[in-house]
Design an enzyme around this catalytic site. Structure first.
Site, mmCIF file in Angstrom:
data_model
loop_
_atom_site.group_PDB
_atom_site.id
_atom_site.type_symbol
_atom_site.label_atom_id
_atom_site.label_comp_id
_atom_site.label_asym_id
_atom_site.label_seq_id
_atom_site.Cartn_x
_atom_site.Cartn_y
_atom_site.Cartn_z
ATOM 1 N N MET A 100 -9.217 -3.542 8.476
ATOM 2 C CA MET A 100 -8.736 -4.204 9.692
ATOM 3 C C MET A 100 -7.945 -3.295 10.636
ATOM 4 O O MET A 100 -7.339 -3.794 11.581
ATOM 5 C CB MET A 100 -7.899 -5.440 9.297
ATOM 6 C CG MET A 100 -8.694 -6.420 8.435
ATOM 7 S SD MET A 100 -7.772 -7.872 7.901
ATOM 8 C CE MET A 100 -7.547 -8.736 9.453
ATOM 9 N N GLU A 101 -7.932 -1.982 10.390
ATOM 10 C CA GLU A 101 -7.108 -1.081 11.203
ATOM 11 C C GLU A 101 -7.784 0.225 11.626
ATOM 12 O O GLU A 101 -7.515 0.730 12.728
ATOM 13 C CB GLU A 101 -5.808 -0.701 10.451
ATOM 14 C CG GLU A 101 -4.874 -1.846 10.171
ATOM 15 C CD GLU A 101 -5.247 -2.664 8.934
ATOM 16 O OE1 GLU A 101 -6.000 -2.125 8.086
ATOM 17 O OE2 GLU A 101 -4.828 -3.824 8.834
ATOM 18 N N GLU A 120 0.810 -1.217 0.000
ATOM 19 C CA GLU A 120 0.000 0.000 0.000
ATOM 20 C C GLU A 120 0.849 1.276 0.000
ATOM 21 O O GLU A 120 0.310 2.377 -0.177
ATOM 22 C CB GLU A 120 -0.961 -0.005 1.201
ATOM 23 C CG GLU A 120 -2.036 -1.075 1.068
ATOM 24 C CD GLU A 120 -2.818 -1.317 2.344
ATOM 25 O OE1 GLU A 120 -4.041 -1.494 2.254
ATOM 26 O OE2 GLU A 120 -2.226 -1.352 3.432
ATOM 27 N N GLY A 159 -12.575 -3.534 1.757
ATOM 28 C CA GLY A 159 -13.624 -4.265 1.049
ATOM 29 C C GLY A 159 -14.883 -3.414 1.007
ATOM 30 O O GLY A 159 -15.294 -2.855 2.024
ATOM 31 N N ILE A 176 -12.804 -10.328 5.412
ATOM 32 C CA ILE A 176 -14.154 -10.794 5.080
ATOM 33 C C ILE A 176 -14.215 -11.200 3.614
ATOM 34 O O ILE A 176 -14.051 -10.373 2.718
ATOM 35 C CB ILE A 176 -15.204 -9.723 5.440
ATOM 36 C CG1 ILE A 176 -15.137 -9.483 6.955
ATOM 37 C CG2 ILE A 176 -16.595 -10.162 4.998
ATOM 38 C CD1 ILE A 176 -16.118 -8.493 7.491
ATOM 39 N N ASP A 210 -11.991 -4.897 -3.241
ATOM 40 C CA ASP A 210 -12.836 -6.089 -3.394
ATOM 41 C C ASP A 210 -14.187 -5.779 -2.751
ATOM 42 O O ASP A 210 -14.355 -4.716 -2.152
ATOM 43 C CB ASP A 210 -12.172 -7.279 -2.687
ATOM 44 C CG ASP A 210 -12.004 -7.036 -1.197
ATOM 45 O OD1 ASP A 210 -12.941 -7.339 -0.448
ATOM 46 O OD2 ASP A 210 -10.941 -6.507 -0.778
HETATM 47 N N1 ADE Z 1 -9.175 -5.046 3.253
HETATM 48 C C1 ADE Z 1 -9.409 -5.130 1.926
HETATM 49 N N2 ADE Z 1 -10.404 -5.993 1.670
HETATM 50 C C2 ADE Z 1 -10.810 -6.488 2.873
HETATM 51 C C3 ADE Z 1 -11.782 -7.418 3.277
HETATM 52 N N3 ADE Z 1 -12.543 -8.035 2.377
HETATM 53 N N4 ADE Z 1 -11.915 -7.687 4.600
HETATM 54 C C4 ADE Z 1 -11.129 -7.053 5.501
HETATM 55 N N5 ADE Z 1 -10.195 -6.162 5.188
HETATM 56 C C5 ADE Z 1 -10.033 -5.870 3.879
#
Ligand code: ADE
Length: 236
Positions: free
Chosen positions: A179-180, A13, A79, A158, A203
């Site tokens: 996640m952060e 990143e 996501g 996820i 995604d």
């Molecule tokens: N970061 C990018 N895509 C993610 C996802 N699907 N779940 C958690 N963190 C992510």
């Protein structure tokens, strides 16, 4: 005086950022490399936190306590968690929530114990300019959109449409998952430091998430992060 902490969860990143940092000095604390210097005219400290809420909380605490940053910006991927949101779109957080916090029945689900809240607010003065920067950066693309709203964080990648649907049922205004962000939000809240989170959608947190994420992170994530930051530094 202004000194901006820049956090990235993954090397992919921030790939290439180093070469733009002038007068850089490196130092190492707690298994992390901190790069201080000047980025497009502004004093910064850039650091790779690693993935997850604990890694992000450690890193943001270090930036505040050891490096004395005046504000903190997290950029990277997330996501998408809403039908309006497509891969390549940008989501700017105005609020953040930890979707895996659940101390019920002691406290309501999602509430941070002893803080009486489940949502932390990002700094409007920061995210409004970052939103403009994201628009500037993406203006050449006709399909990319910039959204502002709720981002949720948890120690979970996820990649299951059913799990995402369950989250959306409980948190209808959710725009993106990562996640952060909400861990950094909690630390910044406790220390009274303004912060913002900017995420590019890699995604849709569904059954294709792993494939989509890997493809995106490989070559698109860093140019987006760096491009939005460059536009931001040109505005401040
Ligand atoms: N970061 C990018 N895509 C993610 C996802 N699907 N779940 C958690 N963190 C992510």
């Amino acid at each position: 005086t202004k000194k901006i902490g820049l956090i990235f969860a993954m090397q992919e990143e921030q790939e290439g950022l180093d070469e733009y940092i002038l007068n850089s000095r490196k130092s190492y604390y707690g298994q992390r490399e901190f790069i201080e210097g000047n980025l497009w005219g502004t004093p910064i400290v850039a650091v790779l936190s690693g993935i997850g809420k604990v890694a992000a909380a450690i890193t943001s605490t270090q930036l505040i306590e050891r490096f004395d940053v005046s504000e903190l910006i997290l950029t990277g991927v997330a996501g998408g968690a809403d039908v309006q949101i497509q891969r390549g779109d940008v989501v700017i957080a105005d609020q953040l929530l930890q979707h895996d916090m659940n101390a019920s029945p002691l406290f309501p689900k999602f509430e941070i114990p002893m803080r009486n809240k489940s949502r932390f607010h990002a700094e409007a003065n920061l995210y409004e300019v970052l939103e403009k920067a994201a628009h500037d950066f993406t203006s050449s693309s006709k399909t990319t959109r910039v959204h502002r709203g709720l981002i949720a964080s948890g120690d979970q990648f996820i990649n299951d449409a059913t799990i995402l649907a369950q989250l959306k049922l409980e948190i209808p205004d959710l725009l993106a998952v990562e996640m952060e962000g909400a861990a950094i939000a909690q630390v910044c809240h406790d220390f009274g430091i303004p912060f913002a989170v900017v995420r590019t959608i890699s995604d849709s947190a569904n059954d294709n998430a792993l494939h989509d994420f890997k493809e995106f992170i490989e070559k698109i994530a860093a140019p987006y992060s760096i491009g939005i930051l460059k536009s931001y530094f040109e505005l401040i």
